[in-house]
Design a protein around this motif. Structure first.
Motif, short mmCIF file in Angstrom:
data_model
loop_
_atom_site.label_atom_id
_atom_site.label_comp_id
_atom_site.label_asym_id
_atom_site.label_seq_id
_atom_site.Cartn_x
_atom_site.Cartn_y
_atom_site.Cartn_z
N PRO A 155 3.77 7.48 -8.59
CA PRO A 155 2.56 6.72 -9.26
C PRO A 155 2.10 5.67 -8.49
CG PRO A 155 4.42 6.55 -10.51
CD PRO A 155 4.78 7.53 -9.60
N GLN A 156 3.05 5.06 -7.50
CA GLN A 156 2.59 3.97 -6.71
C GLN A 156 1.79 4.22 -5.62
OE1 GLN A 156 5.57 5.38 -6.78
NE2 GLN A 156 6.54 5.17 -4.99
N GLN A 157 1.40 5.75 -5.27
CA GLN A 157 0.63 5.85 -4.36
C GLN A 157 -0.42 7.13 -4.58
OE1 GLN A 157 4.04 6.80 -1.64
NE2 GLN A 157 3.37 8.51 -1.08
N GLN A 158 -0.50 7.33 -5.70
CA GLN A 158 -1.42 8.59 -6.08
C GLN A 158 -2.68 8.22 -6.22
OE1 GLN A 158 0.16 10.01 -10.00
NE2 GLN A 158 -1.09 8.63 -11.01
N ASP A 159 -3.15 7.22 -6.24
CA ASP A 159 -4.43 6.67 -6.18
C ASP A 159 -5.09 6.91 -4.83
OD1 ASP A 159 -6.97 5.19 -7.41
OD2 ASP A 159 -6.47 4.12 -5.57
N PHE A 160 -6.21 7.57 -4.83
CA PHE A 160 -6.59 7.94 -3.19
C PHE A 160 -6.85 6.47 -2.31
CE2 PHE A 160 -8.54 12.40 -4.72
CZ PHE A 160 -6.96 12.81 -4.60
N GLY A 161 -7.25 5.66 -2.99
CA GLY A 161 -7.55 4.47 -2.28
C GLY A 161 -6.33 3.77 -1.62
N GLN A 162 -5.21 3.72 -2.50
CA GLN A 162 -4.15 3.04 -2.27
C GLN A 162 -3.29 4.07 -1.28
OE1 GLN A 162 -2.58 0.41 -3.44
NE2 GLN A 162 -0.46 0.99 -3.79
N LEU A 163 -3.23 5.54 -1.48
CA LEU A 163 -2.60 6.26 -0.41
C LEU A 163 -3.47 6.06 0.97
CD1 LEU A 163 -0.71 8.67 -0.15
CD2 LEU A 163 -2.52 10.21 -0.60
N PHE A 164 -4.78 6.01 0.93
CA PHE A 164 -5.35 5.79 2.29
C PHE A 164 -4.99 4.70 3.21
CE2 PHE A 164 -8.84 3.94 4.92
CZ PHE A 164 -8.93 4.99 5.54
N VAL A 165 -4.92 3.77 2.33
CA VAL A 165 -4.37 2.13 3.04
C VAL A 165 -3.01 2.14 3.41
CG1 VAL A 165 -4.16 -0.32 2.59
CG2 VAL A 165 -6.17 0.93 1.75
N ILE A 166 -2.34 2.64 2.72
CA ILE A 166 -0.84 2.86 3.02
C ILE A 166 -0.65 3.91 4.18
CG2 ILE A 166 1.55 3.87 2.42
CD1 ILE A 166 0.86 2.90 -0.52
N SER A 167 -1.12 4.86 3.94
CA SER A 167 -1.07 6.02 5.47
C SER A 167 -1.35 5.43 6.64
CB SER A 167 -1.74 7.31 4.93
OG SER A 167 -2.67 7.32 4.43
N LEU A 168 -2.65 4.83 6.29
CA LEU A 168 -3.36 4.44 7.70
C LEU A 168 -2.43 3.24 8.28
CD1 LEU A 168 -5.66 4.22 9.61
CD2 LEU A 168 -6.95 2.60 8.26
N GLY A 169 -2.15 2.32 7.68
CA GLY A 169 -1.32 1.26 8.15
C GLY A 169 -0.11 1.67 8.78
N ILE A 170 0.90 2.58 7.93
CA ILE A 170 1.94 3.07 8.57
C ILE A 170 1.85 4.07 9.58
CG2 ILE A 170 2.31 4.92 7.10
CD1 ILE A 170 5.21 2.45 7.94
N SER A 171 0.75 4.72 9.70
CA SER A 171 0.57 5.78 10.68
C SER A 171 0.12 4.95 11.94
CB SER A 171 -0.32 6.95 10.31
OG SER A 171 -0.04 7.30 9.21
N LEU A 172 -0.72 3.96 11.96
CA LEU A 172 -1.25 3.20 13.06
C LEU A 172 0.00 2.58 13.80
CD1 LEU A 172 -4.39 1.66 11.82
CD2 LEU A 172 -4.11 3.01 13.91
N VAL A 173 0.75 1.92 12.96
CA VAL A 173 1.99 1.18 13.70
C VAL A 173 3.18 2.19 14.17
CG1 VAL A 173 3.54 0.87 11.56
CG2 VAL A 173 3.64 -0.79 13.43
N ILE A 174 3.31 3.36 13.68
CA ILE A 174 4.27 4.34 14.06
C ILE A 174 3.63 4.95 15.35
CG2 ILE A 174 5.86 6.42 13.62
CD1 ILE A 174 6.80 3.86 12.56
#
Length: 296
Positions: A171-190
């Protein structure tokens, strides 16, 4: 494939069942990080293949053993929740559940061995594919809800693909806006890390591709203690392999974001309405690895 490794995989499945699926997966992440450090240090021993993704902590062996054990225990009535991948099976006081974990450890080893022999290198992630198949077999054998789950009246009113109530994954990441920001940040740095490491030395490819995965998997230790950290290993792994395959940080980040949404879709398709665990990140990883193979 050899008999001694087969026996070791039985032991790895029992070990995973005893500790629990998620706790043993945390050790997978730690082992990946140790293996990456060993490569950078010039070690000739392949710690990642033999330990992190071998019979000791390989998700197809140990994690799948944990998933199978808790589902079996729930069916027998020795544990109350068939999707509980946090509780260690040792606490069920049901040796049969641990043995089931060992048998699924063997199954995982056999499936990966077969896939490694018939699929071209890199076509998909054979470990993730095996996790999905093993979890699906567990659902069909020990569950009651079928592969896609059974909708409650409340779920039917919401719609199959709308989580709510007890029908949720993360539930901490099922909202699409939240999921987008988390995935964008972690994917960029990795992605940046992966390309940077590979530019130093091409032999560091395993370090470039897997370090992000190791960090993500190890971070799930906090989830075991109820802290709402995000589940990101399907994002970081895909971001890294796409970045190293393309040589482009932005492409890696885009693929990591797509993988995040594929994982969420997988959770709403296979997980939230079921009574056993079918792993959304593993589902996303084998699908997205194939996409990376096709594109690059």
């Amino acid at each position: 494939m050899n008999f001694m490794t087969l026996l070791a995989s039985f032991g790895g499945g029992v070990f995973g069942a005893a500790l629990g699926g998620l706790p043993i997966f945390v050790f997978t992440g730690l082992a990946v990080l140790l293996g990456a450090a060993a490569i950078l240090g010039g070690s000739s021993f392949d710690f990642i293949s033999n330990v992190a993704f071998g019979p000791v902590f390989g998700p197809h062996v140990a994690f799948c053993g944990g998933v199978a054990a808790v589902a079996y225990a729930a069916k027998r009535g020795t544990h109350g929740e068939g999707k509980d991948i946090v509780s260690g099976g040792a606490g069920f006081r049901d040796p049969a559940a641990l043995l089931v974990g060992g048998l699924f450890g063997i199954l995982g080893y056999l499936l990966v061995s077969v896939f490694n022999s018939i699929f071209p290198t890199g076509l998909t992630d054979n470990v993730a594919l095996t996790v999905f198949l093993s979890n699906s077999i567990v659902r069909l054998v020990f569950g009651k809800t079928g592969l896609l789950g059974t909708l409650s009246e409340e779920a039917r009113n919401r719609g199959r693909f709308t989580p709510g109530g007890n029908d949720v994954w993360a539930p901490q990441q099922q909202d699409f806006g939240q999921l987008f920001v988390i995935s964008l940040g972690i994917s960029l740095v990795i992605s940046w890390f992966a390309v940077t490491v590979l530019n130093v030395d091409q032999t560091y490819l395993p370090v470039a591709n897997l370090t992000g995965f190791g960090i993500s998997a190890a971070s799930l230790a906090f989830l075991c203690f109820g802290i709402n950290v995000p589940v990101t290993h399907h994002m970081t792994l895909i971001a890294a392999i796409a970045a190293t395959a393309s040589g482009n940080v932005v492409i890696g980040a885009v693929m990591g974001v797509i993988s995040a949404f594929v994982g969420e879709l997988a959770s709403r398709t296979f997980y939230i309405h079921g009574d056993t665990h079918i792993d959304p990140p593993a589902t996303a990883i084998f699908i997205m690895t194939f996409m990376v193979y096709v594109l690059f």
